[in-house]
Write an enzyme that holds these catalytic residues in place. Sequence first.
Site, PDB file in Angstrom:
ATOM      1  N   SER A 285      32.680  52.752  30.447  1.00  0.00           N
ATOM      2  CA  SER A 285      32.644  54.220  30.406  1.00  0.00           C
ATOM      3  C   SER A 285      33.289  54.841  31.649  1.00  0.00           C
ATOM      4  O   SER A 285      34.045  55.811  31.513  1.00  0.00           O
ATOM      5  CB  SER A 285      31.205  54.713  30.241  1.00  0.00           C
TER       6      SER A 285
ATOM      7  N   SER B 270      29.948  47.990  31.760  1.00  0.00           N
ATOM      8  CA  SER B 270      30.315  49.257  31.103  1.00  0.00           C
ATOM      9  C   SER B 270      31.740  49.691  31.424  1.00  0.00           C
ATOM     10  O   SER B 270      32.180  49.686  32.576  1.00  0.00           O
ATOM     11  CB  SER B 270      29.353  50.370  31.525  1.00  0.00           C
TER      12      SER B 270
ATOM     13  N   GLY C 258      17.472  51.539  20.206  1.00  0.00           N
ATOM     14  CA  GLY C 258      17.963  52.908  20.149  1.00  0.00           C
ATOM     15  C   GLY C 258      19.226  53.053  19.317  1.00  0.00           C
ATOM     16  O   GLY C 258      19.362  53.992  18.522  1.00  0.00           O
TER      17      GLY C 258
ATOM     18  N   GLY D  88      18.855  44.394  14.522  1.00  0.00           N
ATOM     19  CA  GLY D  88      18.376  45.074  15.724  1.00  0.00           C
ATOM     20  C   GLY D  88      17.561  46.296  15.348  1.00  0.00           C
ATOM     21  O   GLY D  88      17.720  46.841  14.245  1.00  0.00           O
TER      22      GLY D  88
ATOM     23  N   THR E 256      22.753  53.860  28.627  1.00  0.00           N
ATOM     24  CA  THR E 256      22.915  52.682  27.773  1.00  0.00           C
ATOM     25  C   THR E 256      21.667  51.821  27.863  1.00  0.00           C
ATOM     26  O   THR E 256      20.626  52.244  28.394  1.00  0.00           O
ATOM     27  CB  THR E 256      24.232  51.929  28.122  1.00  0.00           C
TER      28      THR E 256
ATOM     29  N   TYR F 256      31.133  45.337  23.072  1.00  0.00           N
ATOM     30  CA  TYR F 256      32.590  45.426  23.167  1.00  0.00           C
ATOM     31  C   TYR F 256      33.110  44.612  24.347  1.00  0.00           C
ATOM     32  O   TYR F 256      32.343  44.253  25.246  1.00  0.00           O
ATOM     33  CB  TYR F 256      33.034  46.888  23.313  1.00  0.00           C
TER      34      TYR F 256
ATOM     35  N   ASP G 111      26.199  58.563  19.749  1.00  0.00           N
ATOM     36  CA  ASP G 111      26.457  57.200  19.253  1.00  0.00           C
ATOM     37  C   ASP G 111      26.721  57.159  17.755  1.00  0.00           C
ATOM     38  O   ASP G 111      27.629  56.463  17.293  1.00  0.00           O
ATOM     39  CB  ASP G 111      25.248  56.286  19.543  1.00  0.00           C
TER      40      ASP G 111
ATOM     41  N   LYS H 160      17.675  54.446  26.380  1.00  0.00           N
ATOM     42  CA  LYS H 160      17.980  55.642  25.577  1.00  0.00           C
ATOM     43  C   LYS H 160      16.720  56.373  25.109  1.00  0.00           C
ATOM     44  O   LYS H 160      16.746  57.589  24.920  1.00  0.00           O
ATOM     45  CB  LYS H 160      18.856  55.255  24.379  1.00  0.00           C
TER      46      LYS H 160
END
Length: 264
Positions: free
Chosen positions: A16, A14, A123, A120, A59, A208, A99, A63
């Site tokens: 974040s 992550s 969430g 997919g 994440t 990502y 999101d 979720k």
Amino acid sequence: MKLFAIFGNPVEHSRSPLMHNYLFNTLDIKACYTKVHLKDGSKLRDTFLKLRLSGANITIPFKEDAYKACDEIRGFANEIGVVNTIINENNRLIGYNTDADGFIQAIQEFKNIQNILIIGAGGTAKALTKRLLQNALHVSILNRSANRLDYFKKLTTNCYDWNNFICSKYDLVINTTSAGLTDNNLPAPQPIIENIMINTRYICDVVYGKKTPFLKLAKIYKLPYKDGSDMLLYQGVLANHLFCDKQISIETTAQIMKRSFELF
Ligand code: NDP
């Protein structure tokens, strides 16, 4: 000093913490953002309170657990039962979802989008499907497991698993699975994915920071594609706006957080 965290499994990947800490540092805000590797989603609430967090992001794969962990849900998260942001209001956990709006912001460069395939059914897929349908777009779903499609069947007739998939013409195909995140898997068997590639104009992956096998194939098929970096940015901007009690404008938050990407 306020403490924030991201909960996930895996969570090592992550970015974040970097985005949020860069903003806190730049604006001299007394706050810090860390990672929590959670193994059991039912422990989310206790862990959040024990760490005395002021807020958190959630994440994969928690979720939906996060939705259950909250005392109150506000806004779009109510419509999908999926929470990616929690704010602590006097030890009451308030759940939000940023999101979907982050994703919509991230795909502005793709033009004339009408027909979308989402791969997919977790969430992230729920959030994107609901928001894209609200924006009057046509959405189909393809997932590995049939049992996860029930939610989507109430929203759209075009729900498939790998065994009954019927490919149509798409403007945009989005991989919302975690295939390719820590492995080298495509989000569906290669013949299915190759058929999809010759029937779409754009490709997007929500993963990502790495070129997934899905994006590598898009490159081979010479399709315009993007990874999940911009979605990460914009969902983070909206989450930080809540963390900072809406004191900093969304534009300023976006400008500063975007600069943290140069450190990646
Ligand atoms: P969930 O756990 O809720 O859902 C995971 C989905 O991926 C399920 O549909 C699952 O299928 C599918 N899946 C997992 N592994 C495979 C595989 N090997 N092959 C095919 N399908 C697979 O996860 P989330 O929706 O929370 O997150 C999904 C991804 O999105 C993660 O990689 C996460 O990091 C990324 N993400 C990125 C964001 C960003 O800002 N860029 C924001 C939010 C999420 P099944 O039902 O069969 O198990």
